[in-house]
Motif scaffolding. Structure first.
Motif, mmCIF file in Angstrom:
data_model
loop_
_atom_site.group_PDB
_atom_site.id
_atom_site.type_symbol
_atom_site.label_atom_id
_atom_site.label_comp_id
_atom_site.label_asym_id
_atom_site.label_seq_id
_atom_site.Cartn_x
_atom_site.Cartn_y
_atom_site.Cartn_z
ATOM 1 N N CYS A 102 -43.154 99.639 -12.570
ATOM 2 C CA CYS A 102 -43.365 98.853 -13.786
ATOM 3 C C CYS A 102 -42.077 98.665 -14.568
ATOM 4 O O CYS A 102 -42.029 97.867 -15.512
ATOM 5 N N ILE A 146 -40.612 109.783 -17.427
ATOM 6 C CA ILE A 146 -41.701 109.815 -16.454
ATOM 7 C C ILE A 146 -41.896 111.236 -15.947
ATOM 8 O O ILE A 146 -41.016 112.090 -16.065
ATOM 9 N N ARG A 162 -44.342 107.283 -9.162
ATOM 10 C CA ARG A 162 -45.220 106.114 -9.104
ATOM 11 C C ARG A 162 -45.172 105.293 -10.391
ATOM 12 O O ARG A 162 -45.655 104.160 -10.421
ATOM 13 N N GLU A 163 -44.582 105.835 -11.440
ATOM 14 C CA GLU A 163 -44.453 105.111 -12.692
ATOM 15 C C GLU A 163 -43.253 104.150 -12.683
ATOM 16 O O GLU A 163 -43.091 103.358 -13.612
#
Length: 245
Positions: A243, A235, A239-240
Motif C-alpha cells: 500500500c 509497520i 504485508r503492509e
C-alpha cells in the motif's frame, strides 16, 4: 516507474536480537580488549562509544586504532551455531516473495554473515542485489548507514531517483538519513519490543518436512514509540508494504 525497496537485514527480516546481537557484541568487546590491550570494561565502553558516535564500532577502530576492517569483521562475525538460532516470520517470507518491484538488501553487516542468514532462511533469491558493509566505501573509507553520501551513491548505482526508494529499517538514525536524501523511510517494529516468539527456522523446517507447520505465536505488543516526522510509515509485518507504492 516501480518502487525500489531497500531492506535492512537484522531486526527487519529476522530476529537478530535473539540470533546474533549478544554474541556479536561480546565478540567485538573481546576483540577490542585483545588487540588494544584494554580491560573488558574499557573494551565494552569503547565499543559502545564508537557505535554511538559513528554508527558502527568498526569505523572508530579503523580511524583511531588502525584496525584492519576485514580482520575485525571476520573475527567478530564467526558466530558458531548462528543457523540454529535464526527465526523469522513465515508471513513476512510470503509477503516478501509477492512484493512487486526491485528488492535490495542494504546492511551494515559483513557479506559472509548476511549470506549465512539469507541462505539459511531461504531468502537469497528474493533479492535483486545485496549491499553489505564491504560495498559501502567512498574514497577508500567505509561509509555505512547512516551516511547520507553513501545512500545517494547507492541510488546512483541502482540508477534510481531517491524519491522512488523505500528504506525498510528498524533503526531510526538510518531512516533519518534516508529521508534527508529524499527516500521514504518505513520503521519495521516486529522485533523491537522483544515479544516476537517465532519458531527457530531449523525447527520449523523439520516440522514442515514431517508434514506439520508449528503455529506462529502472536507478535502483538506495544509499538515502541511514536512515529517521528521523518518516518513515512511504521509497520509490524511486510504485508503492509504494497500500500506504500
Amino acid at each position: 516507474m516501480s518502487v525500489v525497496w531497500l531492506f535492512d537485514l537484522d531486526n527487519t527480516l529476522h530476529d537478530a536480537s535473539h540470533a546474533a546481537f549478544a554474541p556479536t557484541s561480546a565478540a567485538m568487546s573481546e576483540y577490542i580488549a585483545r588487540h588494544l590491550g584494554v580491560s573488558a570494561d574499557e573494551a565494552h565502553a569503547l565499543r559502545r562509544a564508537y557505535w554511538l558516535r559513528y554508527g558502527a564500532t568498526l569505523l572508530g577502530l579503523v580511524r583511531h586504532h588502525g584496525v584492519r576492517a576485514a580482520h575485525f569483521l571476520d573475527e567478530t562475525h564467526r558466530l558458531p551455531g548462528l543457523e540454529a538460532r535464526l527465526r523469522t516470520s513465515a508471513h513476512d517470507r510470503a509477503a516478501l516473495a509477492a512484493l512487486p518491484g526491485r528488492k535490495v538488501i542494504v546492511t551494515n553487516a559483513p557479506r559472509a554473515y548476511a549470506m549465512r542468514v539469507l541462505d539459511t532462511l531461504g531468502l537469497t533469491r528474493s533479492f535483486d542485489a545485496i549491499v553489505t558493509i564491504e560495498d559501502m566505501t567512498m574514497f577508500g573509507q567505509h561509509r555505512p548507514k547512516p551516511d547520507a553520501r553513501m545512500l545517494r551513491r547507492l541510488c546512483a548505482r541502482l540508477k534510481v531517483a531517491p524519491s522512488r526508494c523505500v528504506l525498510v529499517e528498524d533503526t531510526l538514525e538510518h531512516q533519518k538519513a534516508a529521508r534527508r536524501v529524499g527516500m521514504r523511510a518505513v520503521w519495521m517494529q516486529r522485533y523491537l519490543d522483544g515479544r516476537f516468539r517465532g519458531v527457530p527456522w531449523q525447527r520449523r523446517r523439520a516440522a514442515r518436512e514431517a508434514g506439520a507447520e508449528p503455529p506462529q505465536p502472536s507478535a502483538q505488543g506495544r509499538r515502541p514509540g511514536a512515529r517521528p516526522a521523518y518516518v513515512y510509515a511504521r509497520i509490524r509485518a511486510l504485508r503492509e508494504l504494497p500500500c506504500l507504492r
